[in-house]
Scaffold this motif. Structure first.
Motif, PDB file in Angstrom:
ATOM      1  N   LEU A   1      96.929  16.482  48.549  1.00 40.54           N
ATOM      2  CA  LEU A   1      97.354  17.862  48.348  1.00 40.54           C
ATOM      3  C   LEU A   1      98.310  18.308  49.454  1.00 40.54           C
ATOM      4  O   LEU A   1      99.334  18.937  49.178  1.00 40.54           O
ATOM      5  CB  LEU A   1      96.124  18.771  48.304  1.00 40.54           C
ATOM      6  CG  LEU A   1      96.306  20.154  47.713  1.00 40.54           C
ATOM      7  CD1 LEU A   1      96.773  20.081  46.267  1.00 40.54           C
ATOM      8  CD2 LEU A   1      95.008  20.928  47.804  1.00 40.54           C
TER       9      LEU A   1
ATOM     10  N   LEU B   1     101.715  16.604  48.922  1.00 40.23           N
ATOM     11  CA  LEU B   1     102.432  17.220  47.803  1.00 40.23           C
ATOM     12  C   LEU B   1     102.914  18.624  48.167  1.00 40.23           C
ATOM     13  O   LEU B   1     104.021  19.023  47.792  1.00 40.23           O
ATOM     14  CB  LEU B   1     101.548  17.250  46.556  1.00 40.23           C
ATOM     15  CG  LEU B   1     101.290  15.886  45.927  1.00 40.23           C
ATOM     16  CD1 LEU B   1     100.145  15.957  44.929  1.00 40.23           C
ATOM     17  CD2 LEU B   1     102.548  15.341  45.276  1.00 40.23           C
ATOM     18  N   GLN B   2     102.096  19.355  48.925  1.00 38.16           N
ATOM     19  CA  GLN B   2     102.497  20.692  49.359  1.00 38.16           C
ATOM     20  C   GLN B   2     103.758  20.622  50.213  1.00 38.16           C
ATOM     21  O   GLN B   2     104.665  21.429  50.066  1.00 38.16           O
ATOM     22  CB  GLN B   2     101.361  21.367  50.141  1.00 38.16           C
ATOM     23  CG  GLN B   2     101.652  22.792  50.529  1.00 38.16           C
ATOM     24  CD  GLN B   2     101.783  23.719  49.340  1.00 38.16           C
ATOM     25  OE1 GLN B   2     100.974  23.669  48.419  1.00 38.16           O
ATOM     26  NE2 GLN B   2     102.807  24.552  49.344  1.00 38.16           N
TER      27      GLN B   2
ATOM     28  N   TRP C   1     100.501  18.247  42.118  1.00 40.28           N
ATOM     29  CA  TRP C   1      99.836  19.173  43.026  1.00 40.28           C
ATOM     30  C   TRP C   1      98.726  19.930  42.302  1.00 40.28           C
ATOM     31  O   TRP C   1      97.619  20.062  42.821  1.00 40.28           O
ATOM     32  CB  TRP C   1     100.868  20.129  43.629  1.00 40.28           C
ATOM     33  CG  TRP C   1     100.275  21.153  44.542  1.00 40.28           C
ATOM     34  CD1 TRP C   1      99.947  20.994  45.861  1.00 40.28           C
ATOM     35  CD2 TRP C   1      99.942  22.499  44.210  1.00 40.28           C
ATOM     36  NE1 TRP C   1      99.426  22.158  46.359  1.00 40.28           N
ATOM     37  CE2 TRP C   1      99.414  23.101  45.366  1.00 40.28           C
ATOM     38  CE3 TRP C   1     100.045  23.254  43.035  1.00 40.28           C
ATOM     39  CZ2 TRP C   1      98.981  24.432  45.379  1.00 40.28           C
ATOM     40  CZ3 TRP C   1      99.617  24.569  43.067  1.00 40.28           C
ATOM     41  CH2 TRP C   1      99.096  25.138  44.220  1.00 40.28           C
TER      42      TRP C   1
ATOM     43  N   ARG D   1      94.821  19.629  43.222  1.00 37.47           N
ATOM     44  CA  ARG D   1      94.075  20.843  43.571  1.00 37.47           C
ATOM     45  C   ARG D   1      92.842  20.998  42.682  1.00 37.47           C
ATOM     46  O   ARG D   1      91.758  21.321  43.172  1.00 37.47           O
ATOM     47  CB  ARG D   1      94.987  22.069  43.430  1.00 37.47           C
ATOM     48  CG  ARG D   1      94.345  23.358  43.929  1.00 37.47           C
ATOM     49  CD  ARG D   1      95.208  24.543  43.684  1.00 37.47           C
ATOM     50  NE  ARG D   1      95.323  24.701  42.242  1.00 37.47           N
ATOM     51  CZ  ARG D   1      96.209  25.473  41.638  1.00 37.47           C
ATOM     52  NH1 ARG D   1      97.100  26.118  42.336  1.00 37.47           N
ATOM     53  NH2 ARG D   1      96.236  25.580  40.341  1.00 37.47           N
TER      54      ARG D   1
END
Length: 114
Positions: free
Chosen positions: A46, A49-50, A92, A96
């Motif tokens: 995560l 990807l963020q 993402w 999540r």
């Protein structure tokens, strides 16, 4: 896929044993450790990807959620950057959701010990 099926069969077997009263601190500890490892992996994914999404957001001065809505509505075209951005956004969202599921399941296990 054969490996996934085999894993699922093994989990069903353990579930069957536990339903019949079997108990093992080794299995309990192992499962808790596996969930913790999966949670950590999801958190790392995560974060990665963020960071990728933030790069696109800075480049195009647009939040990923807003971009995605416009992209899916066909308002932005199909430039390679936009396709890549949408793929990262999909990834993402999936990461999540997986992390939230792992957190929820872990919380349930803590509240309801076997």
């Amino acid at each position: 896929m054969a490996s996934s099926q085999k894993t699922l069969e093994r989990l069903h077997y353990l579930q069957s044993l536990y339903r019949r009263g079997y108990q093992s601190s080794l299995v309990d500890c192992s499962l808790e450790k596996l969930v913790a490892l999966e949670r950590a992996a999801a958190e790392r994914e995560l974060a990665d990807l963020q960071a990728r999404l933030q790069g696109f957001e800075a480049r195009y001065h647009l939040q990923s959620e807003d971009f995605y809505k416009q992209f899916r509505a066909g308002q932005l075209g199909d430039a390679a950057d936009f396709v890549e951005w949408s793929v990262f956004y999909d990834m993402w969202v999936a990461a999540r959701e997986r992390l939230e599921s792992l957190k929820t399941e872990a919380a349930e296990w803590i509240r309801k010990p076997m």
